[in-house]
Scaffold this motif. Structure first.
Motif, PDB file in Angstrom:
ATOM      1  N   GLN A 816      10.318   0.761   8.348  1.00 23.50           N
ATOM      2  CA  GLN A 816       9.645   0.630   7.058  1.00 23.50           C
ATOM      3  C   GLN A 816      10.388  -0.338   6.135  1.00 23.50           C
ATOM      4  O   GLN A 816       9.762  -1.070   5.362  1.00 23.50           O
ATOM      5  CB  GLN A 816       9.525   2.016   6.412  1.00 23.50           C
ATOM      6  CG  GLN A 816       8.565   2.940   7.159  1.00 23.50           C
ATOM      7  CD  GLN A 816       8.455   4.319   6.528  1.00 23.50           C
ATOM      8  OE1 GLN A 816       9.351   4.749   5.803  1.00 23.50           O
ATOM      9  NE2 GLN A 816       7.362   5.025   6.811  1.00 23.50           N
ATOM     10  N   ARG A 817      11.690  -0.342   6.241  1.00 20.83           N
ATOM     11  CA  ARG A 817      12.465  -1.271   5.410  1.00 20.83           C
ATOM     12  C   ARG A 817      12.125  -2.721   5.770  1.00 20.83           C
ATOM     13  O   ARG A 817      12.021  -3.577   4.884  1.00 20.83           O
ATOM     14  CB  ARG A 817      13.964  -1.003   5.587  1.00 20.83           C
ATOM     15  CG  ARG A 817      14.834  -1.786   4.604  1.00 20.83           C
ATOM     16  CD  ARG A 817      16.274  -1.302   4.576  1.00 20.83           C
ATOM     17  NE  ARG A 817      16.997  -1.644   5.789  1.00 20.83           N
ATOM     18  CZ  ARG A 817      17.404  -0.766   6.696  1.00 20.83           C
ATOM     19  NH1 ARG A 817      17.173   0.523   6.509  1.00 20.83           N
ATOM     20  NH2 ARG A 817      18.058  -1.158   7.776  1.00 20.83           N
ATOM     21  N   LYS A 818      11.952  -3.002   7.065  1.00 22.43           N
ATOM     22  CA  LYS A 818      11.558  -4.344   7.486  1.00 22.43           C
ATOM     23  C   LYS A 818      10.203  -4.724   6.898  1.00 22.43           C
ATOM     24  O   LYS A 818       9.962  -5.870   6.523  1.00 22.43           O
ATOM     25  CB  LYS A 818      11.506  -4.421   9.018  1.00 22.43           C
ATOM     26  CG  LYS A 818      12.860  -4.261   9.704  1.00 22.43           C
ATOM     27  CD  LYS A 818      13.786  -5.420   9.371  1.00 22.43           C
ATOM     28  CE  LYS A 818      15.133  -5.284  10.080  1.00 22.43           C
ATOM     29  NZ  LYS A 818      16.064  -6.396   9.706  1.00 22.43           N
ATOM     30  N   PHE A 819       9.312  -3.710   6.834  1.00 23.68           N
ATOM     31  CA  PHE A 819       7.980  -3.964   6.291  1.00 23.68           C
ATOM     32  C   PHE A 819       8.049  -4.336   4.813  1.00 23.68           C
ATOM     33  O   PHE A 819       7.472  -5.329   4.367  1.00 23.68           O
ATOM     34  CB  PHE A 819       7.123  -2.708   6.497  1.00 23.68           C
ATOM     35  CG  PHE A 819       5.729  -2.823   5.938  1.00 23.68           C
ATOM     36  CD1 PHE A 819       4.732  -3.481   6.639  1.00 23.68           C
ATOM     37  CD2 PHE A 819       5.410  -2.257   4.709  1.00 23.68           C
ATOM     38  CE1 PHE A 819       3.444  -3.575   6.135  1.00 23.68           C
ATOM     39  CE2 PHE A 819       4.129  -2.353   4.197  1.00 23.68           C
ATOM     40  CZ  PHE A 819       3.142  -3.013   4.919  1.00 23.68           C
ATOM     41  N   LYS A 837      -2.474  -0.680  -3.542  1.00 24.69           N
ATOM     42  CA  LYS A 837      -1.732   0.153  -2.607  1.00 24.69           C
ATOM     43  C   LYS A 837      -1.648  -0.562  -1.277  1.00 24.69           C
ATOM     44  O   LYS A 837      -2.598  -1.236  -0.862  1.00 24.69           O
ATOM     45  CB  LYS A 837      -2.429   1.511  -2.417  1.00 24.69           C
ATOM     46  CG  LYS A 837      -2.274   2.473  -3.566  1.00 24.69           C
ATOM     47  CD  LYS A 837      -2.895   3.823  -3.199  1.00 24.69           C
ATOM     48  CE  LYS A 837      -2.675   4.835  -4.309  1.00 24.69           C
ATOM     49  NZ  LYS A 837      -3.268   6.161  -3.949  1.00 24.69           N
ATOM     50  N   CYS A 838      -0.535  -0.394  -0.592  1.00 25.90           N
ATOM     51  CA  CYS A 838      -0.327  -1.052   0.690  1.00 25.90           C
ATOM     52  C   CYS A 838      -0.078  -0.008   1.775  1.00 25.90           C
ATOM     53  O   CYS A 838       0.677   0.946   1.566  1.00 25.90           O
ATOM     54  CB  CYS A 838       0.861  -2.008   0.620  1.00 25.90           C
ATOM     55  SG  CYS A 838       0.668  -3.272  -0.648  1.00 25.90           S
ATOM     56  N   TYR A 839      -0.719  -0.199   2.921  1.00 24.45           N
ATOM     57  CA  TYR A 839      -0.558   0.683   4.069  1.00 24.45           C
ATOM     58  C   TYR A 839      -0.358  -0.155   5.320  1.00 24.45           C
ATOM     59  O   TYR A 839      -0.864  -1.286   5.421  1.00 24.45           O
ATOM     60  CB  TYR A 839      -1.790   1.561   4.284  1.00 24.45           C
ATOM     61  CG  TYR A 839      -2.182   2.430   3.111  1.00 24.45           C
ATOM     62  CD1 TYR A 839      -1.654   3.705   2.960  1.00 24.45           C
ATOM     63  CD2 TYR A 839      -3.108   1.968   2.173  1.00 24.45           C
ATOM     64  CE1 TYR A 839      -2.034   4.514   1.891  1.00 24.45           C
ATOM     65  CE2 TYR A 839      -3.484   2.767   1.102  1.00 24.45           C
ATOM     66  CZ  TYR A 839      -2.954   4.035   0.973  1.00 24.45           C
ATOM     67  OH  TYR A 839      -3.325   4.824  -0.076  1.00 24.45           O
ATOM     68  N   LEU A 840       0.353   0.400   6.274  1.00 19.70           N
ATOM     69  CA  LEU A 840       0.417  -0.156   7.616  1.00 19.70           C
ATOM     70  C   LEU A 840      -0.124   0.913   8.553  1.00 19.70           C
ATOM     71  O   LEU A 840       0.432   2.018   8.619  1.00 19.70           O
ATOM     72  CB  LEU A 840       1.863  -0.515   7.996  1.00 19.70           C
ATOM     73  CG  LEU A 840       2.030  -1.232   9.347  1.00 19.70           C
ATOM     74  CD1 LEU A 840       1.431  -2.637   9.282  1.00 19.70           C
ATOM     75  CD2 LEU A 840       3.506  -1.314   9.734  1.00 19.70           C
TER      76      LEU A 840
END
Length: 1080
Positions: A816-819, A837-840
């Motif tokens: 998640q940190r890379k994202f 809002k952002c989602y993966l």
């Protein structure tokens, strides 16, 4: 039919709550170019990490070096299934030979034994062994009994030299019949041991005596329940009943006249329930209560019989509690009805078409009803009569005794509840007489079941399905033609052992083998789930009668099932939806099925091969020396449940690992080892090709500048031959997910059912791309890791075999940190646009990254229902309806069966029910109304919660591969909400950026909750009883057992219970009648 069944549905049910807007190329406030840049930055970063630490490029390069030296072959499915059938046939033959030796030894031992009513004999009682009294002395029938743990018997402590004897709690340990039986059956100890020496793959061997005791080898201590009781009685086990008797059609008549009130009716109910316990899947039955009228216990089954499977028997048991006593008993009418049913049903050919019987449960009969018997049963007497006199009174007992003797049956009197089971069992010996007189030692095989003797011995981990091969034991003494059954011998074969003979490497990544019984029930199949609540391993009530059509449910016409039931050899093809990852994901494939029968058994076997890469196999060659060198390395392991070498055939090989056995076999030091040379040659090839990975991973681990934050924890590889390599980049204790690649991670390792989940999912991705996922085991606990994997293809075309898959486990926090780092570099998300809002999410809609950490692992539709609904309408995702016919549902005592306005008339025959169910379920899932249904239904549920078997439907979601990016808007109560979805390059991931200005909470979430199919339809229908009835009557195609022994002309009809006490008048009539009948 659709219009009729949907009348009355409120118009609001069709309103989705949002208005679908037009798709726009770009939406105000969310720059598509920025989102694309962000996705590209993150995709490049995460792929670089995955490729670097997995070593995928190195593995691909090494296999490419051998591209011109290998030979690709198409798997011959017909030949493959024939070989599997022959291997299983050989395994079954060896087990049958072992029990035949037990039969011969038992019959010889009994022949040499002289009954002694005063015999005193100490034996090892399974419950009492190693027990001491208050003074520290061994208790009677106990004694010191050496027990040692043995991994072959689930690590139970056993004695490989001796057997033990279990006696049911309701029987006397030192009864003369039991003591004599135990004494002569001691001769089986030597044969038990010899059998195990000849075939070390054997597990439990046993002898179930007709007297009630159970001799088990190896010796093991049994433990009573919390009430000090062991309810196990070998005589009501399916293997015993199937071996002792032939298939039968049975009508149970229950007297409910006024004299049966109180305790008598209670005893009668228990008697009927015990009779049901003795019926198996090859039997058919019905229950009729009578007084001055005929009352079918299940009214809808008037004039017919139903199969005695678990579901039907349980259904009838529930109805027994509704019986009440009143009026007078007209037995003649009831007997006439029973004879008529048996005759009519036999002519249809749908029943057992073998033995027939009438069980009469009553407190007396005022006459002999010889006119009824003369009309329907004499002179052939094909229907046996078994009267059970309830209560202590014997005023009318003689008439009942006469009925039994005149119709080749058996009379017993049951005075108390404690007498029920033992007296019910006696009819089995009569039903077995024709087989005994014929001396037909028929070999029988059971369906898959979970062995309760193992749990009695204290093993809760060993609750794995087995099938039993059994054979009856007869008295060979020169007796009258009583046909004395001494008991039944048997041995268990774990289903897991059957699956080991399957060459998994030939089946491909998604292929599998399966087998079914003559009734269509599953013997082995990767989708058979006999247990629920994994932590407690509870058995499902109907786990032994799961039909093939309930797992291969896409075969709506039962073409595959019926062909296999009828023991045909052939092929079949269909498109399938295979669920993985605890049913939350789906893989769509086209399977080719090949099937044939297993000779000498009632089973048929099939293999399923998926089209494309799943039907191709390649062969490469390396030197044995190089292969063995690279195989015997600390980072290498072989699939535990695959058979490279059979180490079970000789005791000296039992403790060899597969790698040790391969080395001995390939170097010629153990020539009598049986090994799969072709598989071994290919595993040696894979060992050599992948060997450079060890040095590559070691180099990364030693480079202190790499992976300084220890975000990547494990790298792993698996090949098509079950070979795996692993490398830890952190110490074992620091792993975020300790279960990965261990036996606890059942879906993540090679086993007899399937390839690892990360391997299977990678194989269905575009070559060169990675599959990322949070394992659901972790997501439900601590959401700690992300797995990334990719497939290694030998050639560049669709038919190329997938030779391997590689992957890594990384910390979720690292991922998640890379994202978020990539988003900051691209000036995206909340950095410059705070109102979004952002989602993966992955290709099945599960969230890997969200600003709200608690949403990690959830389905996207639960969080953003409006957006997910729009993605479905736009075609970015597809909804697939799946079915689970082995589900367990919550049942609430006192729950309502009505849903008010939803009730509507829909009386339908069962042939239309399947269509109706499908259409209704699709309607619910398509319009997201199942969420409303579950919520509404839950409001009326009260009372105690129980888990009961049920059929459910539920949705799964899959992204559309051709759509890489899109944007859209949604009207939420007048407010326009925009969003953008962008695929992450070289992955199965999508970035979703959503405008957060509008409140769309009025839109229902989209969930993956299942709905119970039959419950929904029954609640919609006023005539739900009609549907239930049609379901009970419905019978799938089955093949009758080949062996049948309904009666024998040499039977002694006077062996019919307490007939010696008949009054002279009855005796004279009976003798005259028997003389007439036997001279015709």
């Amino acid at each position: 039919m659709w219009r009729v069944c949907c009348v009355g549905l409120p118009l609001w049910m069709f309103t989705l709550g949002v208005t679908v807007g037009d798709v726009a190329a770009s939406q105000p406030g969310i720059p598509l170019s920025v989102v694309k840049l962000w996705a590209s930055a993150f995709g490049g970063e995460i792929k670089s990490i995955a490729a670097k630490y997995s070593g995928s490029q190195l593995v691909q390069k090494k296999y490419k070096e051998y591209e011109k030296k290998v030979r690709t072959e198409e798997v011959d499915g017909a030949k493959l299934v024939k070989n599997v059938a022959e291997s299983l046939e050989e395994m079954f033959r060896k087990k049958a030979e072992a029990i035949r030796r037990l039969v011969e030894a038992a019959e010889e031992a009994h022949l040499q034994h002289e009954e002694n009513p005063d015999l005193q004999y100490e034996y090892f009682n399974a419950v009492l062994i190693n027990e001491v009294d208050e003074g520290g002395n061994s208790v009677e029938l106990g004694g010191e009994f050496l027990l040692e743990p043995n991994d072959h018997f689930n690590n139970l402590s056993v004695n490989l030299s001796l057997s033990v004897v279990q006696v049911p709690t309701n029987m006397y340990n030192k009864d003369p019949d039991i003591v004599n039986g135990v004494h002569w059956s001691e001769a089986l100890n030597k044969v038990f041991v010899d059998n195990f020496e000849k075939d070390p793959s054997l597990i439990w061997q046993y002898f179930g005596s007709a007297k009630g005791f159970f001799r088990q080898y190896p010796g093991v201590k049994w433990h009573p329940d919390e009430h000090g009781v062991i309810a196990f009685d070998c005589r009501n086990r399916k293997w015993y009943i199937q071996a002792a008797t032939s298939p039968k059609d049975v009508v149970i008549l229950v007297d409910v006249s006024g004299s049966m009130k109180g305790l008598r009716l209670t005893i009668a109910r228990q008697t009927v329930s015990s009779i049901l316990d003795t019926l198996g899947d090859d039997d058919f039955f019905n229950i009729i209560a009578y007084n001055q009228e005929i009352h079918y216990v299940e009214p809808c089954l008037n004039g017919t019989l139903v199969q005695a499977d678990r579901t039907n028997k349980d259904h009838f048991r529930e109805h027994l509690d509704k019986l009440f006593a009143k009026g007078i008993g007209l037995l003649g009418n009831a007997l006439t009805e029973a004879f008529t049913i048996l005759s009519d049903f036999n002519q249809t050919g749908r029943g057992s078409v073998c033995s027939q019987a009438i069980m009469l449960v009553t407190d007396g009969a005022t006459q002999m009803y010889d006119d009824v018997f003369a009309k329907f049963n004499w002179p052939d007497r094909k229907v046996r009569i078994f009267p059970y006199l309830i209560g202590r009174e014997s005023a009318f007992a003689d008439n009942l005794k006469w009925m039994a003797c005149a119709n080749k049956g058996y009379f017993t009197q049951i005075s108390t509840l404690a007498d029920v089971q033992e007296n019910v069992m006696r009819y089995l010996h009569v039903m077995s007489r024709p087989k005994v007189i014929d001396h037909e030692h028929d070999t029988v095989w059971t369906e898959a079941y979970v062995d309760s003797t193992v749990s009695n011995a204290g093993d809760r981990k060993g609750l794995n399905p087995v099938t039993t091969v059994a054979m009856p034991v007869f008295s060979t003494k020169n007796e009258t033609n009583q046909g004395i059954l001494l008991g039944v011998v048997g041995t268990d074969i774990p289903v897991q052992e059957l699956m080991k003979v399957v060459p998994k490497h030939k089946l491909g990544i998604h292929g599998y083998a399966f087998a079914i019984t003559n009734n269509g029930y599953i013997l082995m199949h990767p989708e058979l789930r006999p247990l629920y609540q994994d932590g407690q391993k509870r058995r499902k009530p109907n786990y032994g009668s799961v039909d093939l059509s309930e797992v291969e449910w896409e075969d709506t016409d039962d073409v595959l099932r019926n062909a296999m039931v009828n023991r045909k050899t052939g092929t079949f093809s269909m498109e399938v939806k295979t669920t993985v990852d605890k049913g939350k994901r789906v893989l769509r494939m086209h399977n080719d099925y090949y099937y044939t029968d297993i000779r000498g058994t009632p089973f048929s076997v099939g293999v399923a091969l998926s089209r494309g890469h799943g039907k191709y196999f390649f062969k490469g060659n390396v030197s044995v020396e190089a292969g063995l060198r690279d195989l015997d390395q600390p980072d290498v392991a072989l699939a535990d449940e695959w058979t490279y070498c059979n180490t079970d055939e000789h005791h000296e090989h039992r403790y060899l690992s597969q790698i040790q056995a391969i080395k001995l076999y390939m170097t010629g030091r153990k020539t009598h080892l049986k090994c799969d040379r072709e598989l071994i040659q290919q595993v040696l090839f894979d060992a050599v090709v992948t060997a450079p990975l060890e040095a590559y991973w070691t180099g990364l681990a030693l480079n202190k500048s790499e992976n300084s934050d220890k975000g990547v924890e494990i790298a792993f590889l698996g090949t098509r031959t079950g070979l795996s390599r692993t490398n830890l980049f952190v110490v074992q204790e620091q792993l975020s997910n300790q279960d990965l690649l261990t036996a606890e991670d059942k879906e993540g390792v090679f086993n007899s059912d399937h390839f690892p989940l990360w391997y299977r999912r990678a194989a269905e991705q575009v070559p060169g791309t990675y599959v990322y996922a949070i394992p659901f085991t972790s997501a439900s606990q601590n959401k700690s890791v992300v797995l990334a994997s990719t497939a290694i293809q030998l050639l560049d075309d669709r038919k190329s075999p997938i030779v391997a898959a590689v992957g890594i486990q990384m910390k979720l926090e690292f991922f998640q940190r890379k994202f978020w780092t990539a988003s900051r570099q691209a000036s995206a998300c909340s950095i410059t646009l705070p109102d979004i809002k952002c989602y993966l999410i992955d290709n099945n809609g599960f969230i890997l990254v969200s600003e709200d950490y608690s949403q990690t692992g959830l389905f996207f539709g639960e969080v953003e229902g409006a957006v997910m609904n729009k993605l479905l309408l736009m075609g970015s995702f597809k909804k697939i309806t799946l079915y689970d016919y082995q589900a367990m549902c919550k049942e609430y005592a006192g729950s309502s069966d009505s849903v008010g306005a939803l009730k509507t008339g829909c009386y339908l025959p069962f042939s239309a029910l399947k269509w109706l169910l499908t259409e209704l379920v699709i309607f619910l899932l398509e319009f997201n109304l199942y969420s409303w249904w579950n919520v509404d239904l839950g409001r009326s549920q009260r009372g105690k919660v129980m888990m009961v078997p049920c059929d459910t439907a539920y949705p799964a979601f899959v992204s559309e591969r051709t759509i890489k990016e899109t944007a859209g808007n949604i009207d939420c109560d007048g407010c326009t909400r925009t969003f953008v979805i962008q695929q992450i390059p070289s992955s199965n991931l999508f970035m979703v950026v959503v405008d957060n200005k509008c409140d769309c909470s009025s839109t229902s979430p989209i969930t993956m909750e299942p709905i119970e199919i039959i419950l929904f339809v029954l609640n919609l229908c006023e005539h739900n009883e009609s549907l239930k009835c049609d379901r009970l009557k419905f019978q799938k195609e089955r093949k009758k057992p080949e062996s049948c022994h309904p009666f024998h002309p040499q039977e002694n009809p006077m062996e019919c219970g307490a007939a010696a006490n008949l009054y002279p008048r009855h005796t004279a009539v009976l003798l005259t009648l028997l003389t007439i009948l036997t001279t015709r």
